[in-house]
Design an enzyme around this catalytic site. Structure first.
Site, PDB file in Angstrom:
ATOM      1  N   HIS A  14      50.171 -26.827  28.932  1.00  0.00           N
ATOM      2  CA  HIS A  14      49.944 -25.319  28.757  1.00  0.00           C
ATOM      3  C   HIS A  14      49.507 -24.555  30.159  1.00  0.00           C
ATOM      4  O   HIS A  14      48.707 -25.370  30.817  1.00  0.00           O
ATOM      5  CB  HIS A  14      49.258 -24.879  27.468  1.00  0.00           C
ATOM      6  CG  HIS A  14      47.851 -25.018  27.875  1.00  0.00           C
ATOM      7  ND1 HIS A  14      47.013 -25.609  26.657  1.00  0.00           N
ATOM      8  CD2 HIS A  14      46.803 -24.841  28.760  1.00  0.00           C
ATOM      9  CE1 HIS A  14      45.588 -25.697  26.810  1.00  0.00           C
ATOM     10  NE2 HIS A  14      45.479 -25.179  28.187  1.00  0.00           N
ATOM     11  N   ASP A  66      43.519 -14.887  29.689  1.00  0.00           N
ATOM     12  CA  ASP A  66      43.576 -15.042  28.500  1.00  0.00           C
ATOM     13  C   ASP A  66      42.218 -14.939  27.824  1.00  0.00           C
ATOM     14  O   ASP A  66      41.072 -15.098  28.473  1.00  0.00           O
ATOM     15  CB  ASP A  66      44.419 -16.331  28.158  1.00  0.00           C
ATOM     16  CG  ASP A  66      43.468 -17.510  28.888  1.00  0.00           C
ATOM     17  OD1 ASP A  66      42.800 -17.293  29.602  1.00  0.00           O
ATOM     18  OD2 ASP A  66      44.319 -18.704  28.563  1.00  0.00           O
ATOM     19  N   GLU A  98      51.499 -22.458  24.887  1.00  0.00           N
ATOM     20  CA  GLU A  98      51.558 -23.801  24.500  1.00  0.00           C
ATOM     21  C   GLU A  98      53.061 -24.087  24.460  1.00  0.00           C
ATOM     22  O   GLU A  98      53.876 -23.260  24.562  1.00  0.00           O
ATOM     23  CB  GLU A  98      51.043 -23.709  23.032  1.00  0.00           C
ATOM     24  CG  GLU A  98      49.589 -23.263  22.817  1.00  0.00           C
ATOM     25  CD  GLU A  98      48.687 -24.403  23.488  1.00  0.00           C
ATOM     26  OE1 GLU A  98      49.158 -25.237  24.081  1.00  0.00           O
ATOM     27  OE2 GLU A  98      47.546 -24.342  22.730  1.00  0.00           O
ATOM     28  N   ASN A 154      48.462 -30.828  27.402  1.00  0.00           N
ATOM     29  CA  ASN A 154      49.970 -30.574  26.767  1.00  0.00           C
ATOM     30  C   ASN A 154      50.652 -29.804  27.517  1.00  0.00           C
ATOM     31  O   ASN A 154      51.818 -29.264  27.078  1.00  0.00           O
ATOM     32  CB  ASN A 154      49.755 -29.980  25.470  1.00  0.00           C
ATOM     33  CG  ASN A 154      49.119 -28.657  25.494  1.00  0.00           C
ATOM     34  OD1 ASN A 154      48.863 -28.059  26.561  1.00  0.00           O
ATOM     35  ND2 ASN A 154      48.922 -28.184  24.281  1.00  0.00           N
TER      36      ASN A 154
END
Ligand code: PGA
Length: 240
Positions: free
Chosen positions: A138, A67, A143, A136
């Site tokens: 991810h 990413d 996400e 979270n």
């Protein structure tokens, strides 16, 4: 899922490095996806040390980053490309034509995402995806709520992720609101996945993975049922 609980940062890095070395030994010119973040820094240091000792030839692999921030050039000090260069690639002796990093500032970012997919496909798909984990849930920049079928694509970043990433920079860098990331469809099709989980902030997300049920609110649970998933995690995160 193969689980390896590790007693400290050195064992964590060594166990993860052993899997990368295995991959390079078992597969001729494997395609490997590389994560950014503090979690893999020890792994990268260990791989460079093993190569210096003659234990591995990192140049046998082909490397792709997972990413990047949209709008940030590779040469920018805040880019994931710069991070990977600093902690791993610059000292790795890996030939430049064995490395493909996303261009976050590409004029046509959708075309750049497709080019990343095409480059991975040209190597026969990913042999090993090395992943960190967000608090979270991810994986890469996927996400909560993201589609689980995609290849590389553009995604909005949550406020939680932007705040977590802003902590890496002391110069007031505003973390972009979008990222470009290998999607979950692509990551799930990697032949082997090495998931590295370290730190108390990851406890809830790891618990969701270990529960073994897929849940779109926790992207990491997309890995449940993957045929060759290796989890290397802190012993402190081991469920009682
Ligand atoms: P970290 O980030 O390795 O810096 O904890 C992991 C992630 O958010 O994917």
């Amino acid at each position: 899922m193969q689980i390896e609980w590790t007693a400290g940062p050195e064992e964590f890095a060594a166990r993860a490095a052993a899997h990368v070395v295995d991959c390079l030994a078992e597969i001729d010119t494997p395609a490997i996806a590389l994560p950014t973040g503090m979690t893999p820094v020890g792994l990268y240091r260990q791989l460079l040390a093993l190569q210096a000792e003659g234990e591995v030839d990192l140049g046998q692999g082909y490397y792709f980053n997972l990413d990047e921030y949209v709008g940030v050039a590779q040469a920018d000090s805040h880019s994931f490309a710069t991070f990977l260069g600093r902690y791993f690639l610059d000292a790795s002796l890996i030939p430049a034509d064995h490395i493909r990093l996303l261009q976050g500032d590409a004029g046509d970012i959708a075309a750049e995402a497709r080019a990343h997919d095409a480059a991975v496909a040209a190597r026969g798909g990913l042999d090993l995806a090395i992943l960190g984990l967000g608090g979270n849930g991810h994986i890469a920049f996927n996400e909560p709520g993201v589609a689980w079928t995609d290849g590389t694509h553009i995604v909005p970043l949550t406020d939680e992720t932007r705040a977590a990433n802003a902590a890496y920079f002391e110069d007031g860098f505003t973390v972009p609101s979008q990222g470009v990331t290998m999607g979950i469809g692509m990551l799930r099709s990697a032949r082997r996945i090495l998931l590295m989980v370290s730190g108390a902030a990851k406890a809830e997300a790891l618990t969701m993975l270990l529960a073994g049920k897929t849940d779109p609110a926790w992207p990491v649970t997309a890995l449940c049922g993957h045929p060759d998933l290796i989890l290397v995690a802190d012993e402190a995160l081991r469920p009682a």
